[in-house]
Design a protein around this motif. Structure first.
Motif: not given
Length: 227
Positions: A67-75
């Motif tokens: 779930e953490f991997r799915q988060i895109d910090p650039d968006n």
């Protein structure tokens, strides 16, 4: 006349003995109390560091790596995974009122820059503000535990207090790793300098109380010995 002179000398000796004994006992006990005070402050700081590292490590266990991997910090859109982790971090703050901030970071190619991902302060948001997006880069040049990637490999606390745009604090870190051991990010728990000072205030108060008691005991012993 002779006895009178002897009596005066004896009284003078007792006064000198009283003063010398009082000064000696106060000096020895004062130095001892001071070193015990420093040791107590250092021990308390070590305990606080262990606390923030422990909270960070416990929080990691509640985060699903995928779930953490799915988060895109650039968006940083408010996806289901993003909201879930934000809510989790918010719960960590609620359950640990002494903690100032709870958030996650990922590394970048520049060792002096990390990026914010989830953050307890995003709790209840429906959209990310322009200020949130603007502050997504976190400059860690003065935090060796992040700059040198130590926090990305093992749980660790900052060696000393450090300052960033949000204040002065110590932090505890724990890496978020996937099933094969790859580090995805870091959970960060901050404890403010003000909160540390409030904890240390009790140590200072008790040190003063002990010194006052020591002063009273030294006076009594000096009077007894010199009488």
């Amino acid at each position: 006349m002779i006895f009178s002179g002897i009596n005066i000398m004896f009284k003078s000796f007792r006064i000198k003995l009283f003063i010398v004994f009082l000064i000696t006992t106060l000096f020895v006990s004062g130095v001892s109390i001071y070193f015990v005070y420093l040791i107590a402050l250092n021990s308390q700081l070590i305990g606080l560091k262990k606390t923030v590292v422990g909270i960070a490590s416990t929080t990691v266990l509640m985060i699903e790596p995928e779930e953490f991997r799915q988060i895109d910090p650039d968006n940083p859109v408010l996806s289901e995974s993003f909201i879930k982790i934000n809510n989790l971090l918010h719960d960590v703050l609620i359950n640990n009122p002494d903690i100032r901030f709870a958030y996650t970071l990922i590394g970048t190619k520049d060792p002096n820059i990390c990026k914010f991902v989830a953050d307890a302060n995003y709790f209840g948001r429906t959209v990310m503000s322009e200020e949130d997006i603007k502050d997504i880069n976190y400059y860690v040049h003065n935090i060796p535990e992040l700059r040198e990637k130590i926090a990305f490999s093992q749980p660790v606390a900052t060696k000393s207090l450090y300052k960033d745009k949000w204040g002065v604090q110590i932090s505890g870190y724990a890496p978020i790793k996937d099933k094969v051991g790859n580090t995805l990010g870091v959970v960060c728990i901050d404890l403010s300098a003000e909160k540390i000072a409030s904890f240390q205030k009790y140590v200072t108060i008790w040190t003063v109380v002990i010194f006052i008691l020591d002063l009273i005991i030294s006076l009594i012993l000096s009077i007894i010995i010199s009488s």
